[in-house]
Design an enzyme around this catalytic site. Structure first.
Site, PDB file in Angstrom:
ATOM      1  N   LYS A  11      48.874  36.583  40.508  1.00  0.00           N
ATOM      2  CA  LYS A  11      49.781  35.884  39.598  1.00  0.00           C
ATOM      3  C   LYS A  11      51.246  35.972  40.059  1.00  0.00           C
ATOM      4  O   LYS A  11      51.588  36.811  40.907  1.00  0.00           O
ATOM      5  CB  LYS A  11      49.613  36.446  38.179  1.00  0.00           C
ATOM      6  CG  LYS A  11      48.201  36.188  37.613  1.00  0.00           C
ATOM      7  CD  LYS A  11      48.137  36.519  36.138  1.00  0.00           C
ATOM      8  CE  LYS A  11      46.749  36.234  35.575  1.00  0.00           C
ATOM      9  NZ  LYS A  11      46.705  36.369  34.108  1.00  0.00           N
ATOM     10  N   TYR A  51      42.790  26.862  32.486  1.00  0.00           N
ATOM     11  CA  TYR A  51      42.670  27.756  31.324  1.00  0.00           C
ATOM     12  C   TYR A  51      42.260  27.003  30.057  1.00  0.00           C
ATOM     13  O   TYR A  51      42.503  27.499  28.953  1.00  0.00           O
ATOM     14  CB  TYR A  51      43.997  28.480  31.101  1.00  0.00           C
ATOM     15  CG  TYR A  51      44.244  29.647  32.043  1.00  0.00           C
ATOM     16  CD1 TYR A  51      43.428  30.771  32.019  1.00  0.00           C
ATOM     17  CD2 TYR A  51      45.315  29.641  32.933  1.00  0.00           C
ATOM     18  CE1 TYR A  51      43.661  31.859  32.861  1.00  0.00           C
ATOM     19  CE2 TYR A  51      45.556  30.724  33.780  1.00  0.00           C
ATOM     20  CZ  TYR A  51      44.722  31.829  33.731  1.00  0.00           C
ATOM     21  OH  TYR A  51      44.955  32.898  34.559  1.00  0.00           O
ATOM     22  N   PHE A  59      48.286  32.251  22.594  1.00  0.00           N
ATOM     23  CA  PHE A  59      49.041  32.558  23.812  1.00  0.00           C
ATOM     24  C   PHE A  59      48.960  31.451  24.874  1.00  0.00           C
ATOM     25  O   PHE A  59      49.528  31.597  25.946  1.00  0.00           O
ATOM     26  CB  PHE A  59      48.579  33.904  24.406  1.00  0.00           C
ATOM     27  CG  PHE A  59      47.104  33.979  24.754  1.00  0.00           C
ATOM     28  CD1 PHE A  59      46.623  33.431  25.944  1.00  0.00           C
ATOM     29  CD2 PHE A  59      46.207  34.613  23.911  1.00  0.00           C
ATOM     30  CE1 PHE A  59      45.274  33.509  26.272  1.00  0.00           C
ATOM     31  CE2 PHE A  59      44.852  34.698  24.234  1.00  0.00           C
ATOM     32  CZ  PHE A  59      44.386  34.138  25.423  1.00  0.00           C
ATOM     33  N   ARG A  87      35.783  42.440  38.768  1.00  0.00           N
ATOM     34  CA  ARG A  87      36.251  42.865  37.442  1.00  0.00           C
ATOM     35  C   ARG A  87      36.505  44.370  37.411  1.00  0.00           C
ATOM     36  O   ARG A  87      37.435  44.837  36.762  1.00  0.00           O
ATOM     37  CB  ARG A  87      35.245  42.447  36.368  1.00  0.00           C
ATOM     38  CG  ARG A  87      35.194  40.934  36.213  1.00  0.00           C
ATOM     39  CD  ARG A  87      34.353  40.497  35.048  1.00  0.00           C
ATOM     40  NE  ARG A  87      35.021  40.748  33.772  1.00  0.00           N
ATOM     41  CZ  ARG A  87      36.073  40.071  33.329  1.00  0.00           C
ATOM     42  NH1 ARG A  87      36.620  39.120  34.070  1.00  0.00           N
ATOM     43  NH2 ARG A  87      36.600  40.349  32.164  1.00  0.00           N
ATOM     44  N   ARG A 104      45.240  45.990  38.008  1.00  0.00           N
ATOM     45  CA  ARG A 104      46.136  45.748  36.865  1.00  0.00           C
ATOM     46  C   ARG A 104      46.883  47.010  36.445  1.00  0.00           C
ATOM     47  O   ARG A 104      48.038  46.928  36.014  1.00  0.00           O
ATOM     48  CB  ARG A 104      45.338  45.150  35.710  1.00  0.00           C
ATOM     49  CG  ARG A 104      45.048  43.661  35.945  1.00  0.00           C
ATOM     50  CD  ARG A 104      44.025  43.159  34.975  1.00  0.00           C
ATOM     51  NE  ARG A 104      43.944  41.700  34.934  1.00  0.00           N
ATOM     52  CZ  ARG A 104      42.935  41.049  34.384  1.00  0.00           C
ATOM     53  NH1 ARG A 104      41.941  41.708  33.825  1.00  0.00           N
ATOM     54  NH2 ARG A 104      42.919  39.729  34.387  1.00  0.00           N
ATOM     55  N   ASN A 114      49.770  40.246  34.219  1.00  0.00           N
ATOM     56  CA  ASN A 114      48.797  41.307  34.502  1.00  0.00           C
ATOM     57  C   ASN A 114      48.279  41.267  35.940  1.00  0.00           C
ATOM     58  O   ASN A 114      47.177  41.702  36.238  1.00  0.00           O
ATOM     59  CB  ASN A 114      47.656  41.297  33.473  1.00  0.00           C
ATOM     60  CG  ASN A 114      46.873  39.999  33.461  1.00  0.00           C
ATOM     61  OD1 ASN A 114      47.240  39.054  34.152  1.00  0.00           O
ATOM     62  ND2 ASN A 114      45.801  39.942  32.697  1.00  0.00           N
ATOM     63  N   HIS A 117      44.164  37.242  37.963  1.00  0.00           N
ATOM     64  CA  HIS A 117      43.085  36.656  37.155  1.00  0.00           C
ATOM     65  C   HIS A 117      41.786  36.903  37.914  1.00  0.00           C
ATOM     66  O   HIS A 117      41.783  36.921  39.138  1.00  0.00           O
ATOM     67  CB  HIS A 117      43.286  35.144  36.988  1.00  0.00           C
ATOM     68  CG  HIS A 117      42.035  34.466  36.498  1.00  0.00           C
ATOM     69  ND1 HIS A 117      41.670  34.471  35.176  1.00  0.00           N
ATOM     70  CD2 HIS A 117      41.035  33.825  37.172  1.00  0.00           C
ATOM     71  CE1 HIS A 117      40.507  33.847  35.046  1.00  0.00           C
ATOM     72  NE2 HIS A 117      40.096  33.442  36.244  1.00  0.00           N
ATOM     73  N   GLU A 128      35.027  28.157  38.924  1.00  0.00           N
ATOM     74  CA  GLU A 128      36.451  28.379  39.221  1.00  0.00           C
ATOM     75  C   GLU A 128      36.730  28.247  40.719  1.00  0.00           C
ATOM     76  O   GLU A 128      37.784  27.745  41.112  1.00  0.00           O
ATOM     77  CB  GLU A 128      36.885  29.749  38.690  1.00  0.00           C
ATOM     78  CG  GLU A 128      36.912  29.781  37.163  1.00  0.00           C
ATOM     79  CD  GLU A 128      37.416  31.098  36.586  1.00  0.00           C
ATOM     80  OE1 GLU A 128      37.689  32.043  37.356  1.00  0.00           O
ATOM     81  OE2 GLU A 128      37.541  31.168  35.348  1.00  0.00           O
TER      82      GLU A 128
HETATM   83  P1  CMP Z   1      43.408  36.063  32.769  1.00  0.00           P
HETATM   84  O1  CMP Z   1      42.312  36.875  33.369  1.00  0.00           O
HETATM   85  O2  CMP Z   1      44.243  35.252  33.694  1.00  0.00           O
HETATM   86  O3  CMP Z   1      42.773  35.080  31.664  1.00  0.00           O
HETATM   87  C1  CMP Z   1      43.545  34.569  30.572  1.00  0.00           C
HETATM   88  C2  CMP Z   1      44.876  35.227  30.450  1.00  0.00           C
HETATM   89  O4  CMP Z   1      45.554  35.082  29.236  1.00  0.00           O
HETATM   90  C3  CMP Z   1      44.707  36.724  30.613  1.00  0.00           C
HETATM   91  O5  CMP Z   1      44.362  37.029  31.953  1.00  0.00           O
HETATM   92  C4  CMP Z   1      46.071  37.218  30.149  1.00  0.00           C
HETATM   93  O6  CMP Z   1      47.015  37.309  31.205  1.00  0.00           O
HETATM   94  C5  CMP Z   1      46.550  36.108  29.210  1.00  0.00           C
HETATM   95  N1  CMP Z   1      46.781  36.581  27.852  1.00  0.00           N
HETATM   96  C6  CMP Z   1      47.949  36.557  27.207  1.00  0.00           C
HETATM   97  N2  CMP Z   1      47.844  37.065  25.972  1.00  0.00           N
HETATM   98  C7  CMP Z   1      46.554  37.433  25.833  1.00  0.00           C
HETATM   99  C8  CMP Z   1      45.809  38.029  24.766  1.00  0.00           C
HETATM  100  N3  CMP Z   1      46.376  38.349  23.604  1.00  0.00           N
HETATM  101  N4  CMP Z   1      44.491  38.271  24.977  1.00  0.00           N
HETATM  102  C9  CMP Z   1      43.902  37.941  26.169  1.00  0.00           C
HETATM  103  N5  CMP Z   1      44.577  37.364  27.210  1.00  0.00           N
HETATM  104  C10 CMP Z   1      45.884  37.126  27.023  1.00  0.00           C
END
Ligand code: CMP
Length: 139
Positions: A11, A51, A59, A87, A104, A114, A117, A128
């Site tokens: 990211k 997404y 969010f 993961r 992370r 974070n 992804h 994906e």
């Molecule tokens: P990612 O694995 O990229 O998938 C969706 C993203 O939404 C997640 O990582 C987070 O960076 C982002 N995100 C922001 N707020 C939240 C939340 N409250 N719960 C889960 N994902 C969130």
């Protein structure tokens, strides 16, 4: 033991902090093979489509805004049980809750920034990777 594909996106926060090499090192160390790699800036349309599953979440707007705020590195990864391996090395979504020595925990700065992804299922891994890579771009 199945050979799977999974997608990782490094990211904007982690790219800006020069953590690309360290993150790829951890992914490779976890037994994943890089089969495709791209660096660039996501368009709003890319991020919204990628997404789309989160489009009704509170969010969503901020997520799209963050993911288009800077350069990302997109990695197609392959390996035995690649989805779970990715993961595990990635850690929990919220870096504060991520296990020590996960990507992370080391490079995440918040739930949004974070660091990476990762695909959350075998099916999403396939979809994906196909979202970002043509078959001929996978080695
Ligand atoms: P990612 O694995 O990229 O998938 C969706 C993203 O939404 C997640 O990582 C987070 O960076 C982002 N995100 C922001 N707020 C939240 C939340 N409250 N719960 C889960 N994902 C969130």
């Amino acid at each position: 033991m199945a050979l799977e594909k999974t997608l990782s996106i490094i990211k904007p926060n982690a790219v800006a902090k020069k953590n690309i090499g360290a993150i790829i090192h951890m992914l490779e160390g976890a037994g994943l093979r890089v089969m495709g790699m791209k660096m660039g800036n996501l368009t709003q349309r890319d991020a919204e489509q990628f997404y789309a599953i989160h489009k009704d979440r509170a969010f969503f707007k901020e997520l799209v805004s963050f993911m288009t705020s800077g350069t990302v590195v997109i990695l197609a990864l392959e390996g035995t049980n690649a989805v779970v391996k990715n993961r595990d090395i990635m850690g929990a979504t919220d870096p504060k809750k991520a296990a020590p020595n996960t990507i992370r925990a080391k490079f995440g700065e918040g739930i949004e920034a974070n660091a990476v992804h990762g695909s959350d299922s075998v099916e999403n891994g396939i979809n994906e990777v196909a979202f970002f890579f043509a078959e001929r771009e996978l080695c």
